[in-house]
Design a protein around this motif. Structure first.
Motif, PDB file in Angstrom:
ATOM      1  N   ASP A 109      42.355  36.217  35.438  1.00  0.00           N
ATOM      2  CA  ASP A 109      41.087  36.575  36.070  1.00  0.00           C
ATOM      3  C   ASP A 109      41.271  36.851  37.562  1.00  0.00           C
ATOM      4  N   LEU A 110      42.092  36.032  38.227  1.00  0.00           N
ATOM      5  CA  LEU A 110      42.371  36.262  39.646  1.00  0.00           C
ATOM      6  C   LEU A 110      43.077  37.601  39.844  1.00  0.00           C
ATOM      7  N   ALA A 111      44.078  37.860  39.008  1.00  0.00           N
ATOM      8  CA  ALA A 111      44.843  39.098  39.125  1.00  0.00           C
ATOM      9  C   ALA A 111      43.947  40.317  38.932  1.00  0.00           C
ATOM     10  N   ALA A 112      43.092  40.269  37.911  1.00  0.00           N
ATOM     11  CA  ALA A 112      42.186  41.388  37.647  1.00  0.00           C
ATOM     12  C   ALA A 112      41.200  41.566  38.797  1.00  0.00           C
ATOM     13  N   GLY A 113      40.812  40.463  39.401  1.00  0.00           N
ATOM     14  CA  GLY A 113      39.797  40.511  40.454  1.00  0.00           C
ATOM     15  C   GLY A 113      40.271  41.058  41.779  1.00  0.00           C
ATOM     16  N   GLY A 129      48.231  31.109  22.494  1.00  0.00           N
ATOM     17  CA  GLY A 129      46.870  30.645  22.259  1.00  0.00           C
ATOM     18  C   GLY A 129      45.909  30.942  23.387  1.00  0.00           C
ATOM     19  N   VAL A 130      46.428  31.323  24.572  1.00  0.00           N
ATOM     20  CA  VAL A 130      45.554  31.659  25.702  1.00  0.00           C
ATOM     21  C   VAL A 130      45.112  33.112  25.568  1.00  0.00           C
ATOM     22  N   GLU A 131      43.812  33.336  25.551  1.00  0.00           N
ATOM     23  CA  GLU A 131      43.274  34.691  25.437  1.00  0.00           C
ATOM     24  C   GLU A 131      42.867  35.211  26.811  1.00  0.00           C
ATOM     25  N   TYR A 132      43.144  36.496  27.056  1.00  0.00           N
ATOM     26  CA  TYR A 132      42.738  37.158  28.281  1.00  0.00           C
ATOM     27  C   TYR A 132      41.551  38.060  27.972  1.00  0.00           C
ATOM     28  N   GLY A 133      40.744  38.341  28.985  1.00  0.00           N
ATOM     29  CA  GLY A 133      39.620  39.233  28.780  1.00  0.00           C
ATOM     30  C   GLY A 133      39.222  39.922  30.063  1.00  0.00           C
ATOM     31  N   LEU A 134      38.663  41.108  29.935  1.00  0.00           N
ATOM     32  CA  LEU A 134      38.230  41.885  31.090  1.00  0.00           C
ATOM     33  C   LEU A 134      36.948  42.607  30.715  1.00  0.00           C
ATOM     34  N   ASP A 135      35.967  42.545  31.576  1.00  0.00           N
ATOM     35  CA  ASP A 135      34.698  43.229  31.317  1.00  0.00           C
ATOM     36  C   ASP A 135      34.955  44.701  30.987  1.00  0.00           C
ATOM     37  N   SER A 136      34.360  45.176  29.905  1.00  0.00           N
ATOM     38  CA  SER A 136      34.650  46.534  29.442  1.00  0.00           C
ATOM     39  C   SER A 136      34.265  47.594  30.473  1.00  0.00           C
ATOM     40  N   ALA A 137      33.169  47.360  31.216  1.00  0.00           N
ATOM     41  CA  ALA A 137      32.776  48.331  32.240  1.00  0.00           C
ATOM     42  C   ALA A 137      33.824  48.395  33.351  1.00  0.00           C
ATOM     43  N   ARG A 138      34.340  47.234  33.757  1.00  0.00           N
ATOM     44  CA  ARG A 138      35.377  47.211  34.791  1.00  0.00           C
ATOM     45  C   ARG A 138      36.627  47.925  34.297  1.00  0.00           C
ATOM     46  N   LEU A 139      37.029  47.639  33.075  1.00  0.00           N
ATOM     47  CA  LEU A 139      38.232  48.237  32.503  1.00  0.00           C
ATOM     48  C   LEU A 139      38.125  49.759  32.456  1.00  0.00           C
ATOM     49  N   VAL A 140      36.987  50.250  31.980  1.00  0.00           N
ATOM     50  CA  VAL A 140      36.825  51.694  31.783  1.00  0.00           C
ATOM     51  C   VAL A 140      36.455  52.412  33.072  1.00  0.00           C
ATOM     52  N   LEU A 141      35.419  51.945  33.760  1.00  0.00           N
ATOM     53  CA  LEU A 141      34.935  52.672  34.930  1.00  0.00           C
ATOM     54  C   LEU A 141      35.906  52.609  36.107  1.00  0.00           C
ATOM     55  N   ASP A 142      36.630  51.496  36.238  1.00  0.00           N
ATOM     56  CA  ASP A 142      37.627  51.384  37.314  1.00  0.00           C
ATOM     57  C   ASP A 142      39.023  51.804  36.868  1.00  0.00           C
ATOM     58  N   GLU A 143      39.146  52.210  35.602  1.00  0.00           N
ATOM     59  CA  GLU A 143      40.424  52.697  35.054  1.00  0.00           C
ATOM     60  C   GLU A 143      41.569  51.714  35.331  1.00  0.00           C
ATOM     61  N   ILE A 144      41.335  50.455  34.968  1.00  0.00           N
ATOM     62  CA  ILE A 144      42.343  49.422  35.148  1.00  0.00           C
ATOM     63  C   ILE A 144      43.355  49.485  34.009  1.00  0.00           C
ATOM     64  N   ALA A 145      44.631  49.464  34.324  1.00  0.00           N
ATOM     65  CA  ALA A 145      45.689  49.438  33.312  1.00  0.00           C
ATOM     66  C   ALA A 145      46.178  48.004  33.168  1.00  0.00           C
TER      67      ALA A 145
END
Length: 202
Positions: A109-113, A129-145
């Motif tokens: 979360d820190l890295a994505a932020g 067992g640790v799951e990662y997640g990123l808000d779909s709008a952030r992923l798509v609209l900011d074109e995060i890889a």
């Protein structure tokens, strides 16, 4: 040929893995900004690799000693997670690359932020067992890889060994132990008391 056993042994994980992550997966370029999240063994080498490639580096870690070592390794800034806004300011609003080495959801979360639009987040640390997640709008609209990175190739190993031999990267070896002290090495790991790497010599 110019490396000690200890340096070569550590290089095969602690240097080769971040080498593959930053060079191959994140395609880091000179002049870019990198934020390393988790400045343990992988993170310390990641800082030095990024610096050797001409990038600017900041680090985030919860442990005081890791932050101090990050500065010694070439990071311009090393902060605890609560000070993440200082990293965004340092990166002029957002970094080009985030290198996640903690394997924790909070680290992801820190890295994505701290990424700018179009930024690349490369994950080198993990915990089953640790799951990662990123808000779909952030992923798509900011074109995060978001990139996973595992170990490295034979060419990565050669490049990492050469970088260590040439002094571009110096893996931090906290302690060298004899084989009969292997359990002590494991105890240090379990207790979270390893700064960099411990080498057990047969």
């Amino acid at each position: 040929d110019g490396l000690t056993f200890e340096a070569a042994a550590v290089c095969m994980d602690s240097v080769m893995s971040p080498w593959h992550a930053l060079v191959d997966r994140a395609a880091l370029r000179p002049g870019e900004s990198v934020v390393v999240v988790g400045a343990g063994g992988l993170g310390q080498s990641g800082i030095q690799i990024a610096r050797s490639m001409g990038a600017r580096v900041a680090a985030i870690d919860t442990i005081d000693a890791h932050r101090e070592l990050a500065l010694d390794s070439g990071a311009e800034l090393a902060v605890e997670p609560a000070e993440v806004d200082r990293v965004r300011t340092w990166a002029d609003g957002g970094a080009d690359v985030a290198f996640e080495a903690s394997g924790a959801r909070a680290g992801f979360d820190l890295a994505a932020g701290v990424l700018r639009p179009g930024g690349r987040l490369v994950c080198c640390g993990y915990k089953p067992g640790v799951e990662y997640g990123l808000d779909s709008a952030r992923l798509v609209l900011d074109e995060i890889a978001v990139l996973g990175s595992r170990a490295g190739s034979r060419d990565n190993a050669r490049s990492a060994l050469l970088a260590v031999e040439e002094g571009k990267v110096t893996p931090h070896i906290m302690e060298r132990l004899d084989l009969h002290e292997a359990n002590r090495a494991l105890d240090l790991l379990r207790a979270g008391k390893v700064l960099g790497r411990v080498v057990v010599t047969p």
